[in-house]
Design an enzyme around this catalytic site. Sequence first.
Site, mmCIF file in Angstrom:
data_model
loop_
_atom_site.group_PDB
_atom_site.id
_atom_site.type_symbol
_atom_site.label_atom_id
_atom_site.label_comp_id
_atom_site.label_asym_id
_atom_site.label_seq_id
_atom_site.Cartn_x
_atom_site.Cartn_y
_atom_site.Cartn_z
ATOM 1 N N HIS A 17 -13.584 4.142 11.702
ATOM 2 C CA HIS A 17 -14.184 4.895 10.589
ATOM 3 C C HIS A 17 -15.352 4.107 10.016
ATOM 4 O O HIS A 17 -15.724 3.035 10.532
ATOM 5 C CB HIS A 17 -13.129 5.270 9.551
ATOM 6 C CG HIS A 17 -12.437 4.102 8.890
ATOM 7 N ND1 HIS A 17 -13.108 3.091 8.259
ATOM 8 C CD2 HIS A 17 -11.115 3.791 8.780
ATOM 9 C CE1 HIS A 17 -12.252 2.226 7.765
ATOM 10 N NE2 HIS A 17 -11.025 2.620 8.093
ATOM 11 N N HIS A 20 -14.981 0.190 9.452
ATOM 12 C CA HIS A 20 -15.084 -0.613 10.685
ATOM 13 C C HIS A 20 -16.527 -0.603 11.173
ATOM 14 O O HIS A 20 -17.040 -1.603 11.683
ATOM 15 C CB HIS A 20 -14.207 -0.031 11.804
ATOM 16 C CG HIS A 20 -12.788 0.248 11.405
ATOM 17 N ND1 HIS A 20 -12.215 1.481 11.538
ATOM 18 C CD2 HIS A 20 -11.847 -0.564 10.877
ATOM 19 C CE1 HIS A 20 -10.956 1.426 11.118
ATOM 20 N NE2 HIS A 20 -10.712 0.192 10.705
ATOM 21 N N CYS A 125 4.860 -6.705 3.445
ATOM 22 C CA CYS A 125 4.112 -5.447 3.431
ATOM 23 C C CYS A 125 3.665 -5.159 4.861
ATOM 24 O O CYS A 125 2.892 -5.934 5.435
ATOM 25 C CB CYS A 125 2.904 -5.534 2.503
ATOM 26 S SG CYS A 125 1.826 -4.090 2.679
ATOM 27 N N CYS A 128 -0.163 -4.739 5.257
ATOM 28 C CA CYS A 128 -0.907 -6.008 5.326
ATOM 29 C C CYS A 128 -0.424 -6.868 6.484
ATOM 30 O O CYS A 128 -1.087 -7.819 6.860
ATOM 31 C CB CYS A 128 -0.719 -6.835 4.061
ATOM 32 S SG CYS A 128 -1.414 -6.123 2.581
ATOM 33 N N CYS A 142 2.308 -3.334 -3.327
ATOM 34 C CA CYS A 142 1.125 -3.966 -2.746
ATOM 35 C C CYS A 142 -0.100 -3.219 -3.285
ATOM 36 O O CYS A 142 -0.169 -1.992 -3.162
ATOM 37 C CB CYS A 142 1.174 -3.860 -1.215
ATOM 38 S SG CYS A 142 -0.459 -4.085 -0.471
ATOM 39 N N HIS A 145 -1.944 -1.194 -0.391
ATOM 40 C CA HIS A 145 -1.272 -0.091 0.318
ATOM 41 C C HIS A 145 -0.401 0.764 -0.594
ATOM 42 O O HIS A 145 0.185 1.755 -0.147
ATOM 43 C CB HIS A 145 -0.475 -0.647 1.508
ATOM 44 C CG HIS A 145 -1.373 -1.308 2.515
ATOM 45 N ND1 HIS A 145 -1.641 -2.655 2.510
ATOM 46 C CD2 HIS A 145 -2.129 -0.777 3.507
ATOM 47 C CE1 HIS A 145 -2.505 -2.941 3.480
ATOM 48 N NE2 HIS A 145 -2.813 -1.819 4.090
ATOM 49 N N LYS A 294 -11.600 6.508 -2.847
ATOM 50 C CA LYS A 294 -11.096 5.693 -1.745
ATOM 51 C C LYS A 294 -10.983 6.560 -0.482
ATOM 52 O O LYS A 294 -10.543 7.704 -0.568
ATOM 53 C CB LYS A 294 -9.718 5.152 -2.153
ATOM 54 C CG LYS A 294 -9.201 4.119 -1.206
ATOM 55 C CD LYS A 294 -7.917 3.496 -1.700
ATOM 56 C CE LYS A 294 -7.341 2.716 -0.526
ATOM 57 N NZ LYS A 294 -6.357 1.779 -0.815
ATOM 58 N N LYS A 297 -6.850 9.073 4.893
ATOM 59 C CA LYS A 297 -6.513 10.174 5.785
ATOM 60 C C LYS A 297 -5.917 11.334 4.989
ATOM 61 O O LYS A 297 -6.230 12.496 5.229
ATOM 62 C CB LYS A 297 -5.478 9.678 6.798
ATOM 63 C CG LYS A 297 -5.849 9.994 8.231
ATOM 64 C CD LYS A 297 -4.926 9.234 9.131
ATOM 65 C CE LYS A 297 -4.683 9.939 10.432
ATOM 66 N NZ LYS A 297 -3.717 9.215 11.241
#
Length: 640
Positions: A17, A20, A125, A128, A142, A145, A294, A297
């Site tokens: 995405h 990256h 987690c 992570c 976390c 996440h 943010k 998905k």
Amino acid sequence: MPFYVTTPIFYVNAQPHLGHTYTTVIADAARRFFRMSGEETRFQTGTDEHGDKIAQAAAAEGVSPKEYADRISAMFREAWPNLAIEPDRFIRTTDPDHVATVQAALEKVHEKGDIYFSEYEGLYCVGCERFLTEKELVDGKCPDHLKEPERIAEQNYFFRMSKYQDWLVEHIKANPEFIRPERYRNEILAMLAEPLEDLCISRPKSRLSWGIPLPFDENFVTYVWFDALINYLTGLGYPDGPDFEKFWPGAVHVIAKDILKPHAIFWPTMLRSLGLAPYRGLRVHGYWNVDDTKMSKSLGNVVRPGEMVEKYGAAACRYFLLREMAFGVDSSFSDEAMTARYNSDLANDLGNLFSRSLTMARNFCDSRVPAPAAFENGDLELKEAAEKMVETFKREMRAWNFHRALAEVWLVIGMANRYIVNNAPWELAKEPEKRPRLDTVLHTLLACLRLIALCLFPVMPDKAREMWLSLGLNDREPDFSRDAAWDLLAPGTSLGQPAPLFPRLAKKKTGGKQQQPKAKSGKASNRKKDKGKENLIDISEFSRIDLRLAEIKSAERIEKSDRLLKLTVLAPEERTVVAGIAEHYSPDELIGRQVILVANLKPAKLMGVESHGMVLAIKDGGRLILSSGSERATPGSKVS
Ligand code: ME8
């Protein structure tokens, strides 16, 4: 010093995405920049394929982890060439040489006495893929996440990370360039102000089998971060490959803020235990949001590199990513922001400068670089600004301030566009005694464009090469030491034909490819034929339309309209015409241009301005092209 740049190796539980893409684009741009600065370079990216997260994702799809990893890893590998990203190695943690390197490194650390067996209970987690400390949790979750970590208690192997804490603090303090930007360096120093725990580096096979087996205990696999970080060594042929010796001292890792701790704490201490020098630098960037939200998905707002490239082209995507984000700080992507930058910076400023300059060189100098005569102040100002641009660009690129490096280039692009208006080459072309001045102005412009193209090579290699070749230069990547001088455009050099570098984008998104409706039956296609006949007109009808050649004297934007320009034209009398071409031409570049005018239209008011006629343009896809034929004619001549 040789330059070795890496991106994180991306988890294969998600498809590539925008985030990256950003990291990988900047790593590629940095490597191109250092290569053009005369350094030997190496660039590595790849995929991270072991661990709980991947095992769980594969199980959810009902396939083996390897099958799953093969599929997603290929998506990453195949995404990058479309963005002109050219790594030397695309590494996968399932590659046999990587597995061997991890096992050799584990043996070494084990032999050194830095690994011990113990019982541990902690909060894990899976997102992570690491244990979190109580301090890192926000409301028991976390913060990255937004999930409560799992409590895990088991017997495992541990790496004596705490043993290297004092050394690491000293190293960070003594090397201000080690972690950049400053805020992330401070974040790590604050973490290191607390006692460091040892790092759990194994998982019992009974719980997780998808990993690299520990060489000294077959009942365990390697913890995914211990495995993943070592990819940076594998790619160089550690321990005794020739590239390792050459490139390791110049290693620079690019990451986002999410994986700061493993890179700034786990990794240098692992290297220290292996008896290796720490990497040279960690460059940490911020997060991309989409429309200020943010990217996720579940929200359905994930931006994919393939879709971006299809909509905007590789060069514009690379440019946008580098120009829009201040390195280290979060930024937001939106189609509106992307379209605005495309149309204003690329189509308008750079594209117009390039096509106008080449068009004038074609029309007035037979598509050759003219020899300059005496320089005036305005010429020297542009020359000095362009020379300063190259220096500033280099300095800012070295400091990873990509947005500032590009802002400097666009400053000079703006100056060059104004230089054209101020010098009005089309006026100079009308008077033979002004020939030396015309040659000087066009030479100055072309020399300036050459330096602009030079700076754009690392950022948009394909478009910069197109510019470079159009300027009659060699088809090779230029070099900042050899090619940065001002007067390297030899008079007489043949230039290319002007072609639009960045055709304007339509403001409204079409959302996918437009398809021509197909006639389904014979009946329908007959109707189409008849309709064609209905459209035929008699010659007498055509002769009622008075088409004239008109020359544009001045042009200005009409307030509150994105589309309309107010033109003053000679046809041969002076008249005002409103034309819907503002998204395709800037007012400056229209001056002196000849167009075809429908001269006997009833006057009409558009946005408060009365228009006396209509300018004809060719509609080519989303673009409008003004045309009057290639030769100039007397304003007011009848078009028949
Ligand atoms: O962490 N904005 O992999 P990962 C900017 N496998 N960059 C972003 C981003 C965003 N919204 N989202 C992701 C891992 N990134 C490990 C790394 S390295 C030895 C192992 C980019 O797939 C950014 O580079 O979760 C970030 O650091 C990385 O993707 C995380 O990738």
